[in-house]
Design a protein around this motif. Structure first.
Motif, mmCIF file in Angstrom:
data_model
loop_
_atom_site.group_PDB
_atom_site.id
_atom_site.type_symbol
_atom_site.label_atom_id
_atom_site.label_comp_id
_atom_site.label_asym_id
_atom_site.label_seq_id
_atom_site.Cartn_x
_atom_site.Cartn_y
_atom_site.Cartn_z
ATOM 1 N N PHE A 61 0.858 -1.183 0.000
ATOM 2 C CA PHE A 61 0.000 0.000 0.000
ATOM 3 C C PHE A 61 0.895 1.234 0.000
ATOM 4 O O PHE A 61 1.766 1.367 0.861
ATOM 5 N N GLU A 62 0.681 2.119 -0.963
ATOM 6 C CA GLU A 62 1.464 3.350 -1.033
ATOM 7 C C GLU A 62 0.851 4.403 -0.109
ATOM 8 O O GLU A 62 -0.335 4.703 -0.208
ATOM 9 N N LEU A 63 1.674 4.958 0.766
ATOM 10 C CA LEU A 63 1.203 5.998 1.680
ATOM 11 C C LEU A 63 1.466 7.398 1.138
ATOM 12 O O LEU A 63 1.025 8.383 1.713
ATOM 13 N N GLY A 64 2.202 7.473 0.045
ATOM 14 C CA GLY A 64 2.493 8.749 -0.604
ATOM 15 C C GLY A 64 2.311 8.596 -2.101
ATOM 16 O O GLY A 64 1.334 7.978 -2.542
ATOM 17 N N ALA A 323 -4.760 13.691 4.703
ATOM 18 C CA ALA A 323 -5.008 12.403 5.350
ATOM 19 C C ALA A 323 -5.125 11.337 4.271
ATOM 20 O O ALA A 323 -5.840 11.523 3.281
ATOM 21 N N VAL A 324 -4.392 10.240 4.446
ATOM 22 C CA VAL A 324 -4.389 9.145 3.480
ATOM 23 C C VAL A 324 -4.936 7.895 4.162
ATOM 24 O O VAL A 324 -4.365 7.407 5.137
ATOM 25 N N ASN A 420 -5.829 1.349 7.028
ATOM 26 C CA ASN A 420 -4.697 2.067 7.637
ATOM 27 C C ASN A 420 -4.894 3.556 7.395
ATOM 28 O O ASN A 420 -5.291 3.975 6.308
ATOM 29 N N VAL A 421 -4.621 4.348 8.423
ATOM 30 C CA VAL A 421 -4.775 5.810 8.319
ATOM 31 C C VAL A 421 -3.449 6.475 8.656
ATOM 32 O O VAL A 421 -2.815 6.146 9.667
ATOM 33 N N VAL A 422 -3.021 7.387 7.800
ATOM 34 C CA VAL A 422 -1.809 8.157 8.089
ATOM 35 C C VAL A 422 -2.079 9.623 7.753
ATOM 36 O O VAL A 422 -2.769 9.925 6.778
ATOM 37 N N LEU A 423 -1.567 10.510 8.578
ATOM 38 C CA LEU A 423 -1.741 11.953 8.372
ATOM 39 C C LEU A 423 -0.402 12.556 7.969
ATOM 40 O O LEU A 423 0.565 12.505 8.730
#
Length: 487
Positions: A61-64, A323-324, A420-423
């Motif tokens: 999973f790409e977070l960016g 937010a991703v 999955n959550v990333v800020l």
């Protein structure tokens, strides 16, 4: 300006271990005049926003950033570096004939609308547009050239192609690329090809057909030639795009000329007679030259008082928070196939878009059992108004909003099997009106004061991965007294 490399045994400090800092270090390592490179990264990992979450079952999973474009000089440059790092066999290409390239959607008034992507469709009325796009293109030839030194993207496109195109297509595209507001972003800095087309050809259509501007010439290597031959629209890597900065890091470690420091936030830069003294929490280093790949505001906090003018201009470069939310669903749940869909700001300001990750890169799905990976992007220039203080918003808020959007927009009723959550705080710089003047002034200050300092990264000359990598190459070329083409 920077002639100290005529003397032996010189040290360059690179501040920031994201892709810009790593790229600059890569090019420094290739120059025999540089004897030592010291990379200072404030976090516990290198790679910056190129960040791939690799699950133990093989899913990625790409977070960016996810797909990287191969076209143009900057695209060739990145592929040349990928080839030099021996990553040819890891490439996952997506051609222009692929569904992910042909099918891109907008979500408007409760419906998905496919954007026109073929020549015949520009002569048809395709919802949500009220008339064929060909009308706008024909009218565009008659529009007079703008006289302002800069203009917002929305104003520029409204003037040349009509307000409807600006309100629907351009508003959405700017949210997808910059997570930004097209009424505030600069066309000259965000889309220089469009600005140059009007200035030099008097028409966007003519400018695109005949090419405008003075783009750098980067000879394509074998991989870039393959990309052109096979008509790639974008590419990734088998274990995610983070493989790219990981390979650069390994190359730097093996070079014998690079010191890589994690958890080494820069606290202060002090000018010396021979360069800089750079202080971190754990100590200090001396360098003859500094290449800063720090975010603009981070650099502004560590420069000395003698650089007050530069500090102020750096602080004026804003960045937005995104937010991703990564989601995985069992089975094949998409009602359409394509790259994803964007949402205009007037439809839903908080929701930027949804990427259908499994369509362009099914290789990143878990190997066992059919699944669908999605990424929901939220916030951007509208983050504060919609969600409030980033430090006070819980991950549950983002997850609930994301799954509800997937349900409403795509008709997916079940819950995701994994999420999955990333800020990403202040992750995308915003090139507002006058950005080009600000950058010229900053670099003018550096030249006038003969500062041994170079600026690279997404805050200055482009936010894409290709632009940031090329900024590293350009900085090193100028440091060595040459051009980027000759590096």
């Amino acid at each position: 300006m920077l002639l100290f490399f005529s003397q032996p045994m010189k040290t360059v400090a690179v501040l920031g271990g994201g892709i810009g800092g790593l790229a600059a270090s890569f090019y420094l390592c290739k120059n025999p005049q540089v004897t030592k490179v010291i990379v200072l990264e404030s976090s516990s990992r290198f790679g910056g926003w190129l960040w791939s979450l690799r699950r133990s079952d093989g899913a990625v999973f790409e977070l960016g950033p996810r797909g990287i474009r191969p076209a143009g000089a900057v695209g060739h440059n990145t592929l040349n570096m990928v080839e030099a790092l021996g990553l040819d066999g890891e490439i996952l290409p997506v051609s222009y004939s692929h569904d992910a390239s042909k099918n891109r959607f907008l979500y408007i008034n409760g419906q998905l609308h496919r954007l026109p992507s073929e020549m015949r469709t520009i002569f048809q009325t395709v919802p949500p547009f009220s008339r064929p796009l060909a009308f706008s293109l024909m009218k565009e030839f008659l529009v007079k050239k703008g006289k302002e030194a800069d203009e917002s993207i929305h104003s520029f496109v409204s003037r040349r192609l009509g307000k409807e195109v600006a309100d629907i297509a351009i508003d959405s595209m700017c949210r997808g690329v910059f997570a930004g507001d097209c009424k505030k972003l600069s066309v000259r800095s965000c889309f220089p090809a469009l600005y140059n087309a009007e200035q030099q050809r008097g028409s966007l259509t003519l400018g695109m057909l005949l090419s405008s501007g003075s783009a750098p010439v980067i000879p394509p290597g074998n991989l870039a030639q393959r990309a052109k031959k096979e008509s790639w629209a974008q590419w990734s890597l088998r274990r995610g795009v983070e493989t790219f900065p990981e390979a650069i890091t390994e190359y730097l470690q093996q070079s014998g000329r690079v010191e890589l420091h994690k958890n080494a936030a820069v606290k202060q830069m002090i000018p010396t007679t021979s360069g800089w003294k750079v202080k971190t929490e754990d100590g200090e280093i001396s360098a003859d030259h500094v290449i800063s790949a720090l975010p603009a505001k981070a650099l502004s906090c560590v420069l000395p008082p003698s650089c007050r003018s530069l500090t102020q201009q750096l602080q004026d470069i804003s960045a937005v928070t995104v937010a991703v939310v990564s989601l995985e669903y069992d089975g094949s749940i998409l009602p359409v196939t394509g790259f994803g869909h964007l949402i205009p700001s007037w439809e839903d300001p908080g929701l930027l878009g949804i990427v259908y990750d499994s369509v362009p890169f099914p290789q990143h799905n878990r190997p066992n059992g059919q699944s669908t990976r999605l990424t929901v992007m939220m916030g951007g220039a509208w983050f504060q108004n919609v969600f409030g203080d980033p430090e006070e918003v819980t991950t549950e808020v983002f997850l609930t909003r994301a799954t509800e959007a997937v349900r409403c927009h795509l008709g997916v009723s079940g819950a995701p099997r994994w999420s999955n959550v990333v800020l990403h705080t202040d992750c995308i710089p915003q090139y507002y009106l006058g950005h080009f003047q600000r950058i010229d002034s900053m670099r003018g200050f550096i030249r006038t004061n003969n500062l041994p300092l170079s600026l690279v990264g997404s805050a200055y000359d482009g936010v894409s991965v290709n632009d940031v990598v090329f900024s590293g190459r350009t900085a090193v070329a100028e440091l060595m007294g040459g051009s980027a083409e000759a590096t």
